[in-house]
Design an enzyme around this catalytic site. Structure first.
Site, PDB file in Angstrom:
ATOM      1  N   HIS A  83       8.156 -10.045 -34.786  1.00 48.47           N
ATOM      2  CA  HIS A  83       8.472  -8.756 -34.180  1.00 48.47           C
ATOM      3  C   HIS A  83       9.547  -8.940 -33.112  1.00 48.47           C
ATOM      4  O   HIS A  83       9.426  -9.815 -32.260  1.00 48.47           O
ATOM      5  CB  HIS A  83       7.209  -8.169 -33.538  1.00 48.47           C
ATOM      6  CG  HIS A  83       7.436  -6.792 -33.019  1.00 48.47           C
ATOM      7  ND1 HIS A  83       7.168  -5.664 -33.756  1.00 48.47           N
ATOM      8  CD2 HIS A  83       7.968  -6.364 -31.867  1.00 48.47           C
ATOM      9  CE1 HIS A  83       7.513  -4.608 -33.065  1.00 48.47           C
ATOM     10  NE2 HIS A  83       8.009  -5.001 -31.914  1.00 48.47           N
ATOM     11  N   TYR A 213       7.669   1.918 -24.932  1.00 51.18           N
ATOM     12  CA  TYR A 213       7.412   2.064 -23.493  1.00 51.18           C
ATOM     13  C   TYR A 213       7.910   3.444 -23.074  1.00 51.18           C
ATOM     14  O   TYR A 213       9.119   3.714 -23.154  1.00 51.18           O
ATOM     15  CB  TYR A 213       8.165   1.009 -22.686  1.00 51.18           C
ATOM     16  CG  TYR A 213       7.739  -0.422 -22.936  1.00 51.18           C
ATOM     17  CD1 TYR A 213       6.497  -0.875 -22.503  1.00 51.18           C
ATOM     18  CD2 TYR A 213       8.585  -1.328 -23.566  1.00 51.18           C
ATOM     19  CE1 TYR A 213       6.103  -2.196 -22.715  1.00 51.18           C
ATOM     20  CE2 TYR A 213       8.206  -2.648 -23.780  1.00 51.18           C
ATOM     21  CZ  TYR A 213       6.959  -3.063 -23.358  1.00 51.18           C
ATOM     22  OH  TYR A 213       6.578  -4.369 -23.555  1.00 51.18           O
ATOM     23  N   PRO A 305      -1.126  -7.373 -17.733  1.00 48.30           N
ATOM     24  CA  PRO A 305      -0.701  -7.388 -19.145  1.00 48.30           C
ATOM     25  C   PRO A 305       0.648  -6.709 -19.387  1.00 48.30           C
ATOM     26  O   PRO A 305       1.094  -6.623 -20.521  1.00 48.30           O
ATOM     27  CB  PRO A 305      -1.832  -6.654 -19.872  1.00 48.30           C
ATOM     28  CG  PRO A 305      -2.569  -5.889 -18.851  1.00 48.30           C
ATOM     29  CD  PRO A 305      -2.298  -6.519 -17.511  1.00 48.30           C
ATOM     30  N   LYS A 309       1.922 -11.910 -21.109  1.00 42.17           N
ATOM     31  CA  LYS A 309       2.126 -13.349 -20.880  1.00 42.17           C
ATOM     32  C   LYS A 309       0.833 -14.165 -20.823  1.00 42.17           C
ATOM     33  O   LYS A 309       0.871 -15.393 -20.940  1.00 42.17           O
ATOM     34  CB  LYS A 309       2.853 -13.573 -19.533  1.00 42.17           C
ATOM     35  CG  LYS A 309       4.226 -12.954 -19.448  1.00 42.17           C
ATOM     36  CD  LYS A 309       5.212 -13.683 -20.304  1.00 42.17           C
ATOM     37  CE  LYS A 309       6.604 -13.130 -20.148  1.00 42.17           C
ATOM     38  NZ  LYS A 309       7.429 -13.365 -21.334  1.00 42.17           N
ATOM     39  N   TYR A 400      11.389 -11.788 -21.801  1.00 39.05           N
ATOM     40  CA  TYR A 400      10.355 -11.022 -22.501  1.00 39.05           C
ATOM     41  C   TYR A 400       9.630 -11.904 -23.521  1.00 39.05           C
ATOM     42  O   TYR A 400       8.401 -11.877 -23.618  1.00 39.05           O
ATOM     43  CB  TYR A 400      11.034  -9.844 -23.193  1.00 39.05           C
ATOM     44  CG  TYR A 400      10.134  -8.777 -23.750  1.00 39.05           C
ATOM     45  CD1 TYR A 400       9.168  -8.157 -22.970  1.00 39.05           C
ATOM     46  CD2 TYR A 400      10.278  -8.348 -25.078  1.00 39.05           C
ATOM     47  CE1 TYR A 400       8.362  -7.148 -23.493  1.00 39.05           C
ATOM     48  CE2 TYR A 400       9.489  -7.340 -25.600  1.00 39.05           C
ATOM     49  CZ  TYR A 400       8.533  -6.758 -24.803  1.00 39.05           C
ATOM     50  OH  TYR A 400       7.740  -5.761 -25.320  1.00 39.05           O
TER      51      TYR A 400
END
Ligand code: FAD
Length: 403
Positions: A83, A213, A305, A309, A400
């Site tokens: 992804h 987001y 979260p 990570k 990221y």
């Protein structure tokens, strides 16, 4: 013999006693066994409970490399899905970042944490690894010496003691390892981000082919695929409100509004099967070692979260700890143990910094008059930079997916 019939009265010994069978404890257990180090895992939950704990889902490229390096990646190679795209929705429109083609060009692998835990447990048990389920560690004693012990409550409620050369605290933030640290033994850095999320798992297919987001005046909303049938959603949530405060109907309506479905298409709805209130907070213990007690995963550092990570750090630290313990126990070389904490902390602080950046990117500032307007303008400027600047996009992609 069933778990509840087992009673151990005499104390037992393992070179390394590992507390907790999450990603950290299970990776560590597998690597120690692979190196011929005698270990046992003590896990508070029953076996069946472990398999049902849905949490993380996005594995970093380095996590996949670590698991592959040690032959622990069979399940995720077969069922994990690569992804590399995320979409931001704001009042000014939406934009997509195909981060798999930015920065170092790395992608996530989407693989639910409970499947990873099931795989790691299967590998461990197939190779004869010792694990005691429904066995709660109560305290670690004598960690400042070289013969630590762990007192436990066994499945039938009776006490027992494990002796060890080293104890690995992989039992999360509320575990016995943290509780057993004497006052002043380590520094405890903490931050409350002042934001609460409701984490949801819905039996619904993903509604977009990207992580979503949404930055909205009513609060943040997030969309993350888990499997073709299950999607995780997050909603910024009123502080102190219980998880059940809103009906399913209201939750879907709120998600739709914040994700601006009127403009960008509807969400695929389904039954909500899990609700978890998450107060976004971070903490770091420093150093991650007190004598013969070593910490890894959430026991070492809790990370919000927001940047996905936690499980990735847990795997990375477990590999470093396995190498360090193996060198100490097999080669008599304690250099790697001595540098274990410093090596992990470099990764932990980098992840904490990025996670904090994400939190500021995704949330409105708390109500505070002119200061709020200033903070919100900064956030909009950050989003604009992410939309338009290739340099910022490369930086984002590296942090990221990186760990
Ligand atoms: P855990 O997974 O918590 O395992 C600790 C184990 O120790 C548990 O099995 C517990 O039962 C056991 N235990 C506890 N106390 C005792 C005791 N006294 N005795 C014996 N056993 C004990 N991270 C990501 O990287 N990506 C994501 O997308 C992501 N999403 C998340 C979403 C949510 C909703 C949440 C809550 C977390 C998310 N995380 C994510 C974080 C990630 O799940 C954790 O960081 C990860 O589980 C840490 O692994 P661990 O092995 O350190 O601890």
């Amino acid at each position: 013999m069933t778990e509840s019939q087992k009673t151990r009265v005499a104390s037992e010994y393992a070179e390394v006693v590992i507390l907790g069978a999450g990603p950290a404890g299970l990776v560590l257990g597998n690597l120690l066994r692979g190196a011929g180090v005698d270990c046992v895992i003590l896990e508070r939950s029953a076996r069946t409970q472990l398999a049902g704990r849905a949490r993380a889902g996005y594995l970093a490229a380095n996590t996949v490399r670590i698991l592959a390096r040690h032959g622990l990646d069979d399940g995720l190679r077969r069922r994990g899905r690569p992804h590399g795209s995320c979409e931001f929705r704001t009042g000014g429109g939406r934009f997509r970042l195909d981060y798999g083609g930015l920065g170092r060009g790395e992608r996530h692998t989407v693989y639910p944490q409970q499947q990873l835990v099931a795989d790691l447990l299967a590998y461990y048990q197939q190779t004869g690894g010792r694990i005691e389920f429904a066995t709660e560690a109560l305290a670690v004693h004598g960690a400042d010496g070289d013969r630590p012990t762990v007192t436990v409550r066994q499945p039938d409620g009776s006490p027992a003691t494990w002796r060890a050369s080293y104890v690995a605290g992989c039992d999360g933030r509320h575990g016995a390892a943290r509780r057993s640290l004497p006052p002043g033994a380590v520094r405890h850095h903490r931050r409350d981000h002042g934001v609460t999320w409701l984490g949801l798992l819905a039996e619904a297919p993903p509604s977009l082919d990207a992580v979503g987001y949404a930055v909205h005046p009513r609060g943040f909303a997030g969309h993350m695929a888990r499997t073709p049938e299950v999607t995780r959603y997050y909603l910024q949530w009123p502080a102190g409100a219980p998880a059940g405060a809103w009906s399913e109907e209201r939750i879907w309506a709120e998600l739709a509004q914040r994700m601006r479905t009127e403009a960008y298409g509807p969400l695929q709805r389904g039954r909500i099967v899990q609700r978890t209130v998450i107060e976004l907070g971070s903490d770091v213990l420093e150093p991650l070692r007190h004598g013969s007690l070593l910490l890894a995963g959430d026991a070492a550092s809790l990370i919000s979260p927001a940047a996905a990570k936690g499980a990735n750090l847990a795997v990375l630290e477990a590999e470093l700890l396995a190498q360090a313990l193996t060198s100490a126990l097999r080669g008599g070389d304690t250099d790697a143990l001595d540098s274990y904490s410093a090596r992990c902390l470099t990764h932990i602080w980098r992840a904490q910094e990025f996670s904090q950046w994400m939190i500021r990117l995704l949330h409105a500032a708390p109500e505070n008059g002119g200061e709020t307007l200033f903070q919100d303008a900064l956030r909009n400027s950050r989003l604009e930079s992410l939309r338009t600047s290739r340099t910022t996009q490369d930086w984002f992609a590296d942090h990221y997916v990186g760990i």
